[in-house]
Design a protein around this motif. Structure first.
Motif, short mmCIF file in Angstrom:
data_model
loop_
_atom_site.label_atom_id
_atom_site.label_comp_id
_atom_site.label_asym_id
_atom_site.label_seq_id
_atom_site.Cartn_x
_atom_site.Cartn_y
_atom_site.Cartn_z
N SER A 145 51.55 -18.18 135.99
CA SER A 145 50.10 -18.76 136.30
C SER A 145 49.01 -17.72 136.25
CB SER A 145 50.20 -19.52 137.82
OG SER A 145 50.97 -20.54 137.89
N CYS A 146 49.54 -16.38 136.75
CA CYS A 146 48.35 -15.44 136.66
C CYS A 146 48.16 -15.02 135.25
CB CYS A 146 49.23 -14.09 137.44
SG CYS A 146 48.36 -12.40 137.17
N ILE A 147 48.77 -15.04 134.51
CA ILE A 147 48.64 -14.60 132.87
C ILE A 147 47.92 -15.94 132.47
CG2 ILE A 147 49.46 -14.35 130.85
CD1 ILE A 147 51.73 -12.77 132.04
N GLU A 148 48.07 -17.24 132.83
CA GLU A 148 47.56 -18.16 132.34
C GLU A 148 45.93 -18.39 132.82
OE1 GLU A 148 49.46 -21.62 133.60
OE2 GLU A 148 51.35 -21.35 132.22
N ASN B 182 40.18 -17.14 131.27
CA ASN B 182 38.73 -16.28 131.52
C ASN B 182 38.66 -15.44 130.33
OD1 ASN B 182 37.62 -17.15 134.30
ND2 ASN B 182 39.82 -16.76 134.71
N ASN B 183 39.26 -15.66 129.17
CA ASN B 183 39.27 -14.88 128.20
C ASN B 183 39.34 -13.49 128.52
OD1 ASN B 183 38.67 -14.32 125.32
ND2 ASN B 183 36.68 -13.97 125.78
N ILE B 184 40.47 -13.08 129.28
CA ILE B 184 40.88 -11.73 129.31
C ILE B 184 42.41 -11.68 128.95
CG2 ILE B 184 41.64 -9.99 131.22
CD1 ILE B 184 39.59 -11.51 133.09
N TYR C 187 35.15 -8.03 132.36
CA TYR C 187 36.28 -8.10 131.81
C TYR C 187 36.63 -9.20 130.67
CZ TYR C 187 38.37 -5.48 135.86
OH TYR C 187 38.29 -4.44 136.78
N GLU C 188 35.84 -9.94 130.38
CA GLU C 188 35.94 -11.02 129.36
C GLU C 188 35.83 -10.27 127.93
OE1 GLU C 188 33.40 -15.01 128.01
OE2 GLU C 188 32.46 -13.63 129.22
N GLY C 189 36.93 -10.94 127.30
CA GLY C 189 37.21 -10.32 125.96
C GLY C 189 37.81 -9.02 126.11
N GLU D 7 44.71 -7.40 121.52
CA GLU D 7 44.13 -8.71 121.63
C GLU D 7 45.02 -9.75 121.67
OE1 GLU D 7 42.35 -5.97 119.78
OE2 GLU D 7 41.37 -5.57 121.68
N HIS D 8 46.06 -9.40 121.42
CA HIS D 8 47.28 -10.37 121.22
C HIS D 8 47.94 -10.56 122.56
CE1 HIS D 8 47.28 -10.88 116.63
NE2 HIS D 8 46.03 -11.09 117.25
N PRO D 9 48.33 -11.67 123.21
CA PRO D 9 49.22 -11.58 124.42
C PRO D 9 50.67 -10.87 123.98
CG PRO D 9 48.65 -13.84 123.88
CD PRO D 9 48.01 -12.81 122.90
N THR D 10 51.07 -10.04 124.69
CA THR D 10 52.16 -8.88 124.11
C THR D 10 52.88 -8.55 125.45
OG1 THR D 10 51.03 -8.16 122.40
CG2 THR D 10 52.88 -6.99 122.89
N ALA D 11 54.22 -8.80 125.31
CA ALA D 11 55.16 -8.25 126.24
C ALA D 11 56.08 -6.77 125.79
CB ALA D 11 56.09 -9.23 126.92
N ILE D 12 56.24 -5.96 126.56
CA ILE D 12 56.88 -4.65 126.20
C ILE D 12 57.82 -4.52 127.40
CG2 ILE D 12 56.77 -2.54 125.35
CD1 ILE D 12 53.75 -2.97 124.56
#
Length: 267
Positions: free
Chosen positions: A40-43, A48-50, A16-18, A141-146
């Motif tokens: 915490s889940c997202i952090e 882990n670079n996911i 899953y990395e990357g 690749e960017h943390p995004t919320a929709i």
């Protein structure tokens, strides 16, 4: 693609990395008792670079905002809520801003995609409701919320967060690894009360026709299985779990939730 069942947790993490995973969360996940677990889940995934894309609903917030202004129930047609102008302005838009603010304060790394970038086709029979067409200016690749607001003909409309998830998979599947539906139950149980750890796509038609020997689904869970059925040929795997157990689903071949897999991708 899943390659086998003998890999270590570290090996699965490396698969899953990357890459980017989509977390679909209902409004319940953003209540005070739950939001820290989701954050915490997202952090943890990020460490882990996911990469994470968060698709958020807000039904519980919509219902609460409506109840503050109205004694009568929200209008419905065939059991489906109708978004009148009053519902939109008294409940849906305030609920969206409430969840949006919670995300901005608790998960500040998340960029929240503006509703103008979620282009929809109007569904007039349900009022100010839209069917998601395309999603613009989204970078996996960017943390995004929709969220659950889109735009149809320059009008803000209510949209189903599950449909947002499906639209993302259809449009960006070549850049996504897996979808996680976050639920309070954390998975699908068999008729014997035991968690169904793996469901193959070949089994889903019988499940949806209520003819499977072990698995029965209804209501919201049936909708998630239907969505999984539509997405599996495109993305390969869809997990149903809790926000606390997402990483476990990645680290283990069989986690505590339910993993739906496209049959021809399982070796």
């Amino acid at each position: 693609m899943l390659k086998g069942i003998s890999k270590s947790a570290e090996s699965f993490i490396r698969l899953y990395e990357g890459t980017t995973v989509v977390l679909k969360a209902s409004g319940t996940e953003f209540l005070p008792d739950n939001i820290d677990t989701l954050a915490s889940c997202i952090e943890e995934l990020t460490r882990n670079n996911i990469h994470c894309t968060l698709v958020f609903g807000g039904q519980v917030q919509i219902d609460r905002h409506w109840a503050r202004h109205h004694r009568d129930m929200r209008p419905k047609q065939n059991g489906i809520g109708i978004t009148t102008p009053n519902v939109l302005h008294d409940a849906v838009l305030p609920a969206y801003e409430q969840v949006r603010t919670t995300i901005a304060e608790t998960i500040p790394s998340m960029q929240i995609l503006d509703p103008s970038n979620v282009q929809c086709t109007p569904i007039p029979k349900y009022g100010l409701v839209g069917q998601v067409g395309r999603i613009d200016h989204y970078n996996p690749e960017h943390p995004t919320a929709i969220g659950f607001i889109g735009t149809a003909d320059d009008q803000r409309v209510n949209i189903n967060a599950d449909e947002v998830t499906r639209a993302l998979v259809e449009e960006y599947h070549h850049r996504l690894n897996e979808v996680f539906f976050l639920t309070e139950r954390g998975g699908i149980d068999s008729v014997y009360g035991k968690r169904a750890e793996i469901i193959l796509s070949d089994e889903i038609p019988a499940i949806l026709k209520d003819k499977h020997p072990r698995i029965r689904v209804q209501g919201g869970m049936q909708k998630k299985v239907e969505d999984a059925q539509a997405m599996l040929p495109i993305i390969g795997k869809v997990a149903i779990t809790t926000s606390a157990n997402v990483l476990q689903e990645i680290e283990n071949w069989k986690g505590s939730g339910t993993l739906c897999v496209q049959s021809d991708q399982l070796t």
